[in-house]
Design a protein around this motif. Sequence first.
Motif, PDB file in Angstrom:
ATOM      1  N   GLU A   1      -2.399 -41.585  55.133  1.00 58.18           N
ATOM      2  CA  GLU A   1      -2.332 -40.763  56.354  1.00 58.18           C
ATOM      3  C   GLU A   1      -3.691 -40.764  57.061  1.00 58.18           C
ATOM      4  OE1 GLU A   1       0.291 -38.944  57.476  1.00 58.18           O
ATOM      5  OE2 GLU A   1       1.568 -38.363  55.798  1.00 58.18           O
ATOM      6  N   ASN A   2      -4.754 -40.622  56.272  1.00 57.27           N
ATOM      7  CA  ASN A   2      -6.088 -40.615  56.865  1.00 57.27           C
ATOM      8  C   ASN A   2      -6.401 -41.957  57.524  1.00 57.27           C
ATOM      9  OD1 ASN A   2      -6.631 -38.009  56.178  1.00 57.27           O
ATOM     10  ND2 ASN A   2      -7.598 -38.520  54.233  1.00 57.27           N
TER      11      ASN A   2
ATOM     12  N   ASN B   1      -3.543 -35.010  62.202  1.00 53.15           N
ATOM     13  CA  ASN B   1      -4.540 -34.932  61.131  1.00 53.15           C
ATOM     14  C   ASN B   1      -4.597 -33.528  60.529  1.00 53.15           C
ATOM     15  OD1 ASN B   1      -6.699 -36.263  59.621  1.00 53.15           O
ATOM     16  ND2 ASN B   1      -7.990 -34.733  60.614  1.00 53.15           N
TER      17      ASN B   1
ATOM     18  N   LEU C   1     -12.142 -39.642  56.537  1.00 51.39           N
ATOM     19  CA  LEU C   1     -12.123 -40.147  57.907  1.00 51.39           C
ATOM     20  C   LEU C   1     -13.404 -40.918  58.210  1.00 51.39           C
ATOM     21  CD1 LEU C   1     -10.579 -37.361  60.172  1.00 51.39           C
ATOM     22  CD2 LEU C   1      -9.509 -39.379  59.195  1.00 51.39           C
TER      23      LEU C   1
ATOM     24  N   ASN D   1      -1.823 -33.102  58.302  1.00 51.30           N
ATOM     25  CA  ASN D   1      -2.076 -33.794  57.039  1.00 51.30           C
ATOM     26  C   ASN D   1      -2.922 -32.947  56.106  1.00 51.30           C
ATOM     27  OD1 ASN D   1      -0.675 -36.012  57.814  1.00 51.30           O
ATOM     28  ND2 ASN D   1      -2.466 -37.193  58.472  1.00 51.30           N
TER      29      ASN D   1
ATOM     30  N   VAL E   1      -0.925 -40.790  49.221  1.00 49.94           N
ATOM     31  CA  VAL E   1      -0.219 -40.520  50.475  1.00 49.94           C
ATOM     32  C   VAL E   1      -1.222 -40.011  51.514  1.00 49.94           C
ATOM     33  CG1 VAL E   1       1.468 -39.036  51.598  1.00 49.94           C
ATOM     34  CG2 VAL E   1       2.001 -40.058  49.382  1.00 49.94           C
ATOM     35  N   ALA E   2      -2.050 -39.063  51.114  1.00 51.23           N
ATOM     36  CA  ALA E   2      -3.044 -38.507  52.045  1.00 51.23           C
ATOM     37  C   ALA E   2      -4.029 -39.589  52.489  1.00 51.23           C
ATOM     38  CB  ALA E   2      -3.779 -37.346  51.389  1.00 51.23           C
TER      39      ALA E   2
END
Lengths: 334, 354, 512
Positions: free
Chosen positions: A95-96, B70, B324, B73, A91-92
């Motif tokens: 999201e990233n 972010n 990222l 998150n 999930v993360a």
Amino acid sequence: MRYARRAITILALTALAVTTGCSVEKDGGDSGTDASAQCGSGKEFLIGMSQANNAEPYRQVMNDDVSTAAKAVPGFQVVVSDAAQDNSKQVADVENFLSQGINLLIISPNEAKPLTGVVKKAYDQGIPVIVLDRKVEGDAYTAFIGGDNVAIGKAAGEYYAKTLLPQGGKVVEISGLPGSTPAAERAQGFREGIASNPKIEIVATQTAEWLREKGQSVMDAMLKAQPDIDAVYAHNDPMAEGAYLAAKAAGKETAIKFTGIDALPVASGGIKAVEQGRLQATFQYATGGREAIDLAKKILVDCTKDVPKSTTLGTLQITKDNAAQAYTELGGKQ
Amino acid sequence: MNSPNPTTVAASPPETPPRRRAIRLPKDRQAIVDNFFRFQSLFGLVAVFLIAIAVSPSRNGENVFLSSGNLANIVRAVSEIGIIAVGMTFVILIGGIDLSVGAVLGLAAVGSATLMVDSGLGIVPTVLIVLFIGTAFGATQGAIVARLGIQSFIVTLAGLQAARGIARMWSGGLGIPIAYGEGPQEAPEAFSLLSGSINGVLPVPALIFLAIGVGALLVLRSTAFARHVYAIGGNEKAARLSGVPVRRVRVTVFAISGLLAALAGIIHAGQLNQGSPNDGAGYELDAIAAVVIGGTSLAGGSGSMGGTIAGALLLGILNNILALNNIDANVQLVVKGLVIVAAAALQRLRPRIA
Amino acid sequence: MTDRPLVRMTGIGKRFGGVHACRDIDLTVTAGEVHALLGENGAGKSTLINVLSGVITEHDGTIEVDGEPVSFAGPADAQRAGIATIHQELDLVAGLSIAENMFLGREPRTRLGTVDIRRMRRQAEAHLRTLGADLDPRRLVGSLRVGEQQLVEIGRALSLRARVLIMDEPTAALADAEVERLFATITELRRAGVGIVYISHRMAEIELIADRVTVLRNGTVAGSVDPRVASRDDIIQLMVGRSVDALFGEGRNEPGAVLLDVRGLAVTPRRPVPGRTEPAGVDLTVRSGEIVGLAGLMGAGRTELLETLFGAGGSGRRAGQVTIGDRPYRPSGPRAALARGVAFVPEDRRGAGLMLEHSVADNVVLSALSSLTTLGLVRRPLLRRTVAEQLTTLAVKAASPSIPVATLSGGNQQKIVFAKQLLMRPRLLLLDEPTRGVDIGAKAEIYHLLHRLADSGMAILLASSELPELLSLCDRVVVLHRGRTVAVLPRASATQQAILAAANGDDVKESR
């Protein structure tokens, strides 16, 4: 002890108050984020590939297929994340990807239910989503590509009925992780496939949880319990290899025939095992990686609006005759 | 001959100089150094935060790392590990370890799903029962450690297996999906708020982590219980001879760890709409890493809750910024390993008492 | 005896941060002499020893061995130069045999490269014989008594052909009989031309065996004297920088009613633990306001008796009767004992008394926490006040209550253990070797404290292996032998000879 009890109580109450008391809103999609970039050729596209678990060779091959195919498309850049078999992590990861502003998401979900939400979130933001191998719930995705395990099991069963044991015989089944869908479907399809030959009898079914070493120990036990086994139907190649090792230790590796499923084009994969004569046959479970990039190209570069919602991949029966050729065709490195 | 002559491994008489390489400075600067080490993880957190801002990719001129989505998150992603790490801190402070937390989290997730979906219980009874199960599980492990004198590593290793086994039996080996609604086989809609956020900014799990963290900070700062915890970690025998109820504190500490692991499991189920017996695999190691980065000594007796919270956040930021920047997943693992070693190495440099 | 020094240290100095641990120290050791090194804790003895034994490699000044300047890169260098150290806490591996310990890391090899066990055993046996020790080199070191283990350490030093032997408080863990044996060994070594650096707190020993005494104070040499000429008071004055007139106070109040009464106390352990002597028939009484001594050899069961009385002993079946006040007393654990007004200062202050890395304040309040909390929350102002009061009462020298206990000197650490227990306002104080490893100044203060406590009506039961301490402090001395009371000697009839005779199990008439 007073204080100790109190400490627990305080913690518990805080937890309770917070879990139940407050009024909060459910997360919708992020408002105001831009949808995917306009499609068309000559543009740069960032594709996020969210993998459930790199540690499985099958999924590593899937990543490789995606990356290799993407290299051939000008403007495609693929970033891969590994959830290491953890739903929360996946999930993360997605999201990233969304934070980074991907143009298309390819996801091979670890499990359906936990990832449905985040896939929907991406889809609702206007990002095309291609789901590979395992499904998510609902229909908030662009396309699903996956193999058909029942069909693969059936193909294996028919091979047993017609080619491997036409005279019939005793078969033991080494199955995948109990409760997992592929294991259930590969078992079901196999039974359908051997139905045409009533002389084939499945004398035992044991699970080895997809693992080579468990395949070996399970086979050790079955060799003791079942004196005259004719063939071993394993739900994947590693378990078949493990079973072969056990039989070899007992000096029975020539008397028993082994088959697997997956047929990964890697050095430790089933195709090589067939080529080298340890397995009689294996049945390809396609990764869908190349098909996913083909689809992505249609969506992003060719601006096709109407892509098929679901694509079922066929299987390929690999025996000694076609093993070497299949290895090369499927992209295996020598 | 690689074993040194034992006479070189000198015992330390009272006035032995420090044998570790310690930073020693004139008095006024010594205070700065001392405080640096005391708040090591906080400085580390700030440093990693600044680095993350600096190396973050930008999108439409906006710093991706700093975007509110972010940051939300990040705190959401660390909240479960963070809550577990809070409990783990208590255990490590008494010189123990709790390897069962990840499995207890899985058990609690399965419990939450089963009780609501299959048994049709409401949220409050479900949460209470699951928290009770976690607490009882932890307390049982604590009692075994305290009564039989078996090392907690072994007891909780066994506990890990047991909790996973129970979770698999309870769920039939499968993840139990949670559907919401009023009907049978459906969980109360409110449970899904665990995946929501307050005003769309602060995720609920992060809020719970915050509340637990602050609560634990206060407990550790000002209760007699906390002093007993530190005392047992510092010198168990001295603590016992000083009248500290060592067994009771032990049991309590493991109970807290189990309770918080169960709480994290409830959150896990709420966030992912599923309770799976395999949930939380390996979480115990992430929690231990957060505690270690937070400057708590695995030998027990010294450490802080603030450090653990900062350690958990630091790990979260690290995970996020590496992702990222599309750092390869395998490289990410190596970087995390290096950070843990660096944090531990800093501890070694910490000024020690002679 | 030659006068050419084996070792000459000149201008030795060592700084830790801004603090001089020692400065400008000269020390020589000649063959065949016992050179005693004295000083309070923190005076710089250990630093000096660590320099000589190569543990500290960066320091000021020079070291010469046989007139040649040397510089040690580590302890191994020092050993090669013939300097061996016997640490207070012995560096032996309990699970290995005597011979294996002696040759650890440099085992003799056969031609095949395997360990030459026979040669090792033969050589170990030879070294042990030199020391007059009749031990089988195949025995495990863990099964030896402390005195025997020390002989093994000395044997190892001999096998290294050590010519200078540094002994750091070698008698600290020995009972008197074992001390005599050690001194015989030292005499042998001296005759063989070994130079010995001898560190001890015990004046009597130094008078007995030292040829020369160097006293350190605050990191420098306060003086170097001949103990056969200088008086004990002179030496003490050099150590503390002031005169200590009466070490042992006099003049006591009359004792009150019987507080502790022990009759036929015996514990049969469920699983006997090697090296422990559980009580096997102990009779004794302590009145309030009385100090009663517990004497006995190593292994006589003094510590075990105190632990049993504190509820911290080994588990097992108990026989006999113990009463405190008028009520029977059977503590389930230290917590229960403290609740009944029984406090205990254990022998091993670092291992069992203190949390060394924790602050002075944390240590002081640990037992009494429940009286300093409201609803489980610590009342900080009250706590601070309480700690400050205790530190003042006991004259603890600590820069601040928040510094770690480990930074204090041995004497001040011991006072912290006392402070912690006294906060519980006990009626009965059990003390196990309360002055071990404590310098002479702090010793005097502890003695005064004990007198003060007794005068205030506390009952004190004190175990010690220093006979002069027992004789001068106690109203009565109870002598244990193999866990049994064998003699109760009132102050008037207690002498060193009488105690030793009883402790050795000789038939002594009870003179109660």
